[in-house]
Design a protein around this motif. Structure first.
Motif, short mmCIF file in Angstrom:
data_model
loop_
_atom_site.label_atom_id
_atom_site.label_comp_id
_atom_site.label_asym_id
_atom_site.label_seq_id
_atom_site.Cartn_x
_atom_site.Cartn_y
_atom_site.Cartn_z
N ALA A 96 0.93 -1.16 0.14
CA ALA A 96 -0.01 -0.04 0.05
C ALA A 96 0.96 1.31 0.02
N TYR A 97 0.21 2.39 -0.38
CA TYR A 97 0.88 3.60 -0.55
C TYR A 97 0.36 4.53 0.74
N SER A 98 1.13 5.18 1.27
CA SER A 98 0.39 6.56 1.91
C SER A 98 -0.38 7.31 1.24
N PRO A 99 -1.26 8.11 1.77
CA PRO A 99 -1.95 9.16 1.00
C PRO A 99 -0.90 9.94 0.25
N ASP A 100 -0.19 10.46 0.70
CA ASP A 100 0.79 11.36 0.24
C ASP A 100 1.81 10.85 -0.81
N GLY A 101 2.01 9.46 -0.94
CA GLY A 101 2.88 8.70 -1.63
C GLY A 101 4.35 8.61 -1.16
N ALA A 102 4.63 9.28 0.12
CA ALA A 102 5.90 9.18 0.55
C ALA A 102 6.34 8.04 1.25
N LEU A 103 5.41 7.23 1.41
CA LEU A 103 5.71 5.78 2.35
C LEU A 103 4.86 4.50 1.65
N LEU A 104 5.83 3.65 1.55
CA LEU A 104 5.35 2.36 0.92
C LEU A 104 5.30 1.02 1.95
N VAL A 105 4.05 0.37 2.19
CA VAL A 105 4.12 -0.59 3.19
C VAL A 105 4.05 -1.92 2.37
N SER A 106 4.94 -2.88 2.72
CA SER A 106 4.73 -4.31 1.87
C SER A 106 4.51 -5.28 3.21
N ALA A 107 4.03 -6.56 2.86
CA ALA A 107 3.77 -7.38 3.92
C ALA A 107 4.06 -8.79 3.42
N SER A 108 4.60 -9.58 4.29
CA SER A 108 4.82 -10.91 3.79
C SER A 108 4.67 -11.90 5.08
N SER A 109 4.28 -12.94 4.72
CA SER A 109 3.98 -13.98 5.88
C SER A 109 5.49 -14.71 6.41
N PHE A 110 6.65 -14.18 5.99
CA PHE A 110 7.66 -14.79 6.24
C PHE A 110 8.29 -14.03 7.65
N GLU A 111 9.64 -13.85 7.44
CA GLU A 111 10.35 -13.41 8.74
C GLU A 111 10.13 -12.19 9.11
N ILE A 112 9.83 -11.13 8.13
CA ILE A 112 9.47 -9.73 8.47
C ILE A 112 8.19 -9.71 7.90
N PRO A 113 7.14 -9.50 8.71
CA PRO A 113 5.68 -9.51 8.42
C PRO A 113 5.39 -8.17 7.85
N VAL A 114 5.85 -6.98 8.39
CA VAL A 114 5.60 -5.62 7.69
C VAL A 114 7.05 -4.98 7.21
N ARG A 115 6.97 -4.32 6.17
CA ARG A 115 8.31 -3.44 5.68
C ARG A 115 7.74 -2.30 5.33
N LEU A 116 8.31 -0.96 6.13
CA LEU A 116 7.82 0.17 5.69
C LEU A 116 9.01 0.83 4.99
N TRP A 117 8.81 1.36 3.75
CA TRP A 117 9.87 2.03 2.65
C TRP A 117 9.49 3.37 2.67
N CYS A 118 10.49 4.38 2.80
CA CYS A 118 10.32 5.67 2.81
C CYS A 118 11.67 6.07 2.00
N GLY A 119 11.47 7.14 1.21
CA GLY A 119 12.56 7.79 0.62
C GLY A 119 12.41 7.83 -1.05
N GLY A 120 13.20 8.65 -1.56
CA GLY A 120 13.42 8.86 -3.16
C GLY A 120 14.07 7.73 -3.89
N VAL A 121 14.28 7.90 -5.13
CA VAL A 121 14.81 6.93 -6.04
C VAL A 121 16.23 6.71 -5.65
N ASN A 122 17.10 7.81 -4.94
CA ASN A 122 18.56 7.45 -4.62
C ASN A 122 18.57 6.84 -3.24
N HIS A 123 17.72 6.85 -2.56
CA HIS A 123 17.79 6.30 -1.25
C HIS A 123 16.57 5.86 -0.63
N ARG A 124 16.75 5.25 0.37
CA ARG A 124 15.44 4.87 1.01
C ARG A 124 15.86 4.46 2.69
N THR A 125 14.82 4.62 3.38
CA THR A 125 15.02 4.23 4.71
C THR A 125 13.85 3.00 5.03
#
Length: 142
Positions: A96-125
């Motif tokens: 899913a995207y956050s409403p402003d498009g700055a944050l991406l959330v991904s989910a998996s049923s494996f070791e890390i169930p939720v991952r939040l991705w923040c940042g631009g093309v050149n870097h991310r946190t």
């Protein structure tokens, strides 16, 4: 009437309701115009089945997740991926995207169930979220 290729497994409709992105059993994302039913694009890059699709709020990007352990951010003007994000612990099942498009959330049923991705093309946190704990890590783009 809109004719689709294969049996759609994953669907997303643009916010303005004019475009449908879908994926069948193959790893190709197809986009069709819902107004006239004509195909608009085929996005190729995933190696395995697509598990989730989401349009950005402004409709200029499409997110895709796959069993190939990647998330891709597609530039719909060019049909090319802007970013390829790896989820090393297993297939990405939902996103899913956050409403402003700055944050991406991904989910998996494996070791890390939720991952939040923040940042631009050149870097991310990334923040890896488990029940009751959060770990932050900065990752430079490849």
């Amino acid at each position: 009437k809109v004719a689709l290729t294969g049996e759609p497994k994953v669907l997303a409709i643009s916010r303005d309701g004019t475009k449908l992105a879908y994926a069948a059993a193959d790893p190709i994302i197809r986009i069709v115009n819902l107004v006239d039913g004509k195909p608009l694009a085929e996005l190729k890059g995933h190696a395995e089945a697509i598990t989730s699709l989401r349009y950005s709020a402004d409709g200029t990007q499409l997110l895709s997740a796959s069993t190939d352990k990647t998330v891709r951010v597609w530039d719909l003007a060019t049909g090319r991926p802007r970013q390829r994000l790896e989820a090393p612990h297993g297939p990405v099942e939902s996103l899913a995207y956050s409403p402003d498009g700055a944050l991406l959330v991904s989910a998996s049923s494996f070791e890390i169930p939720v991952r939040l991705w923040c940042g631009g093309v050149n870097h991310r946190t990334t923040w890896s979220v488990w029940a009751g704990s959060v770990r932050r890590r900065r990752v430079d783009a490849e």
